[in-house]
Structure formats: structure tokens, C-alpha cells
Design a protein around this motif. Structure first.
Motif, PDB file in Angstrom:
ATOM      1  N   ALA A 183       0.819  -1.209   0.000  1.00 36.76           N
ATOM      2  CA  ALA A 183       0.000   0.000   0.000  1.00 36.76           C
ATOM      3  C   ALA A 183       0.855   1.262   0.000  1.00 36.76           C
ATOM      4  O   ALA A 183       0.409   2.313  -0.454  1.00 36.76           O
ATOM      5  CB  ALA A 183      -0.916   0.006   1.218  1.00 36.76           C
ATOM      6  N   THR A 184       2.076   1.158   0.501  1.00 35.70           N
ATOM      7  CA  THR A 184       2.967   2.321   0.572  1.00 35.70           C
ATOM      8  C   THR A 184       3.782   2.495  -0.711  1.00 35.70           C
ATOM      9  O   THR A 184       3.907   3.601  -1.242  1.00 35.70           O
ATOM     10  CB  THR A 184       3.934   2.181   1.760  1.00 35.70           C
ATOM     11  OG1 THR A 184       3.177   2.004   2.959  1.00 35.70           O
ATOM     12  CG2 THR A 184       4.803   3.409   1.912  1.00 35.70           C
ATOM     13  N   ALA A 185       4.345   1.407  -1.201  1.00 30.62           N
ATOM     14  CA  ALA A 185       5.203   1.463  -2.390  1.00 30.62           C
ATOM     15  C   ALA A 185       4.426   1.290  -3.690  1.00 30.62           C
ATOM     16  O   ALA A 185       4.971   1.512  -4.773  1.00 30.62           O
ATOM     17  CB  ALA A 185       6.285   0.389  -2.294  1.00 30.62           C
ATOM     18  N   PHE A 186       3.142   0.836  -3.578  1.00 35.52           N
ATOM     19  CA  PHE A 186       2.299   0.561  -4.739  1.00 35.52           C
ATOM     20  C   PHE A 186       2.906  -0.527  -5.625  1.00 35.52           C
ATOM     21  O   PHE A 186       2.675  -0.553  -6.843  1.00 35.52           O
ATOM     22  CB  PHE A 186       2.059   1.833  -5.572  1.00 35.52           C
ATOM     23  CG  PHE A 186       1.669   3.037  -4.754  1.00 35.52           C
ATOM     24  CD1 PHE A 186       0.634   2.963  -3.836  1.00 35.52           C
ATOM     25  CD2 PHE A 186       2.331   4.241  -4.906  1.00 35.52           C
ATOM     26  CE1 PHE A 186       0.268   4.066  -3.085  1.00 35.52           C
ATOM     27  CE2 PHE A 186       1.970   5.354  -4.164  1.00 35.52           C
ATOM     28  CZ  PHE A 186       0.930   5.257  -3.245  1.00 35.52           C
ATOM     29  N   SER A 187       3.675  -1.427  -5.020  1.00 35.47           N
ATOM     30  CA  SER A 187       4.302  -2.510  -5.765  1.00 35.47           C
ATOM     31  C   SER A 187       4.847  -3.537  -4.772  1.00 35.47           C
ATOM     32  O   SER A 187       4.984  -3.234  -3.586  1.00 35.47           O
ATOM     33  CB  SER A 187       5.448  -1.981  -6.638  1.00 35.47           C
ATOM     34  OG  SER A 187       6.464  -1.430  -5.818  1.00 35.47           O
ATOM     35  N   PRO A 188       5.170  -4.751  -5.219  1.00 32.80           N
ATOM     36  CA  PRO A 188       5.753  -5.750  -4.324  1.00 32.80           C
ATOM     37  C   PRO A 188       7.086  -5.267  -3.768  1.00 32.80           C
ATOM     38  O   PRO A 188       7.822  -4.527  -4.422  1.00 32.80           O
ATOM     39  CB  PRO A 188       5.943  -6.972  -5.227  1.00 32.80           C
ATOM     40  CG  PRO A 188       5.004  -6.765  -6.365  1.00 32.80           C
ATOM     41  CD  PRO A 188       4.944  -5.286  -6.572  1.00 32.80           C
ATOM     42  N   THR A 189       7.388  -5.698  -2.558  1.00 29.33           N
ATOM     43  CA  THR A 189       8.674  -5.364  -1.946  1.00 29.33           C
ATOM     44  C   THR A 189       9.491  -6.636  -1.747  1.00 29.33           C
ATOM     45  O   THR A 189      10.276  -6.989  -2.606  1.00 29.33           O
ATOM     46  CB  THR A 189       8.459  -4.630  -0.620  1.00 29.33           C
ATOM     47  OG1 THR A 189       7.557  -5.391   0.210  1.00 29.33           O
ATOM     48  CG2 THR A 189       7.845  -3.253  -0.857  1.00 29.33           C
ATOM     49  N   ASP A 190       9.307  -7.334  -0.616  1.00 28.32           N
ATOM     50  CA  ASP A 190      10.115  -8.539  -0.400  1.00 28.32           C
ATOM     51  C   ASP A 190       9.444  -9.797  -0.929  1.00 28.32           C
ATOM     52  O   ASP A 190      10.103 -10.712  -1.406  1.00 28.32           O
ATOM     53  CB  ASP A 190      10.440  -8.703   1.093  1.00 28.32           C
ATOM     54  CG  ASP A 190       9.222  -9.043   1.925  1.00 28.32           C
ATOM     55  OD1 ASP A 190       8.118  -8.582   1.563  1.00 28.32           O
ATOM     56  OD2 ASP A 190       9.379  -9.763   2.928  1.00 28.32           O
ATOM     57  N   ALA A 191       8.102  -9.868  -0.866  1.00 29.49           N
ATOM     58  CA  ALA A 191       7.383 -11.063  -1.308  1.00 29.49           C
ATOM     59  C   ALA A 191       6.784 -10.822  -2.690  1.00 29.49           C
ATOM     60  O   ALA A 191       6.194  -9.776  -2.949  1.00 29.49           O
ATOM     61  CB  ALA A 191       6.288 -11.435  -0.310  1.00 29.49           C
ATOM     62  N   MET A 192       6.921 -11.798  -3.569  1.00 29.92           N
ATOM     63  CA  MET A 192       6.424 -11.671  -4.929  1.00 29.92           C
ATOM     64  C   MET A 192       5.156 -12.492  -5.124  1.00 29.92           C
ATOM     65  O   MET A 192       5.096 -13.658  -4.732  1.00 29.92           O
ATOM     66  CB  MET A 192       7.484 -12.137  -5.925  1.00 29.92           C
ATOM     67  CG  MET A 192       8.773 -11.337  -5.876  1.00 29.92           C
ATOM     68  SD  MET A 192       8.513  -9.587  -6.271  1.00 29.92           S
ATOM     69  CE  MET A 192       7.954  -9.708  -7.965  1.00 29.92           C
TER      70      MET A 192
END
Length: 225
Positions: A183-192
Motif C-alpha cells: 500500500a505504501t510502495a504501490f508494488s511488491p517489496t520482499d514477497a512476490m
């Protein structure tokens, strides 16, 4: 992915996670919903929180300790609870967007607007975290009995087993982190996300987060200007 069995007839280690982090998140989500402005909630105010509380109680009674009981009834109750929570959070989000577009009473004060926007945003993060938690690999009870070869989400510990112990399992806090960072980055971070359902959910969460943040920010600037 971890190889759970070292011999053909070996049974996988059962690693159930504690129920309480998930239960605490549900309680927080219910409280946030109750605290929302009158125009953003389902009316009357109390039936939905009551239903959510009863479903949570039933889930806890059915599997009170570690989540490791593979029961269709228990899984059905958990799905029901998560769906009610998610739909309620999405309803509040849709009502906030409507209020922002038409300039309703709930968004005419900067303090009320920012508080409502923050509560709706956090509620969505928790609701989507619960959806991810219950979707991935068949849910927490199924994960307790072993990680499948083809999960819905790939965490770093699954992609590189040397990063974790052999009996590692993703727990609710992992999905809560996934919900907040998406919700913050608007994209996956560590988990895909690996499955189409997981990708669709993450895309929906990102879209709702972008719309909520942009509309709240635009309205707040307009009020304060």
C-alpha cells in the motif's frame, strides 16, 4: 522451497502459528471501523462489528492454540470472517471516495478528513493482509503441515532456504508487512505474487491506496489553502 521430508515415508514437521497476532489485527480493524465517521460505515453501526466478533470467537474456539487444525468448518469460518472484514473495509473506502468527490460533511474539516483517511488506509492494509494470509498456500492451517511447491507468494526465505531455519513458515506478521509495504510502495517489496489471484489482490490494494492517498491529499490541500 524447503524439502520437508528427508525420507520417502517421513512426515513433514507441523509448525502452527499463534492465533493471537491475527486476532489482534481483527480487533484493531473492528475498532477502526466503529470509529469511522457516520457517513462511511454500514448502517446501523453495530450489526457488522457484532458479526465480526462472533466469527472471530468461533474461529478461536475451534482452534484456540496454534493454527494447525485442517478442518473444513474452521477454514470456512476463517474465510467468512476475512471476507466480512474485507468487504466492510472496502465499503468504507468507497464511501470515503464518494464523500471526497462530492464534498460530504465527513471531509469538510481537515482534522476529520485526515483522521478518516488514515483509518480507512490502515483498515485496507489490515484487510488485505488477512486476505493474503488466508489465501497463500491454502491458509495457515495448511501451511502448518508443510509449504507447497507452488505457493501464492514467494518470500525471500522460500527463494533462498539458507536465510531461514528448515521449518520456517510465513506467519501473519509477514503478510501484514506485505500489506503495508504494497500500500505504501504501490508494488511488491520482499514477497512476490506468483498466482493470478495474488497479483489481482495486490493490484487492487495498490489502486485503492493510490486513489485514497491522492484524493485525501488533494482535498486536505484545498481545505487548508
Amino acid at each position: 522451497m524447503h524439502d520437508e521430508a528427508t525420507a520417502p515415508n517421513a512426515r513433514p514437521t507441523v509448525v502452527g502459528e499463534s492465533r493471537w497476532p491475527m486476532a489482534t489485527a481483527v480487533v484493531v480493524l473492528v475498532v477502526l471501523t466503529v470509529l469511522l465517521p457516520h457517513s462511511l460505515i454500514v448502517h446501523p453501526r453495530w450489526p457488522v462489528p457484532l458479526i465480526e466478533g462472533l466469527l472471530l470467537l468461533a474461529v478461536i474456539i475451534g482452534d484456540p492454540g496454534k493454527i494447525d487444525r485442517r478442518s473444513k468448518v474452521e477454514h470456512g469460518l476463517t474465510i467468512g470472517l476475512v471476507v466480512v472484514l474485507a468487504v466492510n473495509a472496502l465499503w468504507a473506502t468507497s464511501q470515503l471516495i464518494v464523500e471526497l468527490i462530492r464534498g460530504g460533511a465527513a471531509v469538510n474539516s481537515a482534522n476529520t478528513l485526515l483522521a478518516a483517511g488514515a483509518m480507512v488506509w490502515v483498515s485496507n492494509c489490515i484487510a488485505f493482509a488477512l486476505l493474503y494470509w488466508d489465501l497463500d498456500s491454502g491458509g495457515p492451517a495448511a501451511r502448518a503441515h508443510g509449504l507447497p511447491a507452488h505457493p501464492d507468494f514467494a518470500f525471500p526465505q522460500q527463494l533462498d532456504p539458507s536465510l531461514a531455519s528448515p521449518d520456517w513458515r510465513p506467519r501473519f506478521i509477514d503478510y501484514l508487512y506485505l500489506g503495508f509495504t504494497n500500500a505504501t510502495a504501490f508494488s511488491p517489496t520482499d514477497a512476490m505474487p506468483l498466482t493470478r489471484t495474488a497479483k489481482a489482490l495486490m493490484a487492487a490494494e495498490s489502486m485503492l491506496s493510490v486513489v485514497t492517498v491522492l484524493l485525501v491529499a488533494a482535498r486536505a490541500v484545498n481545505i487548508l489553502a
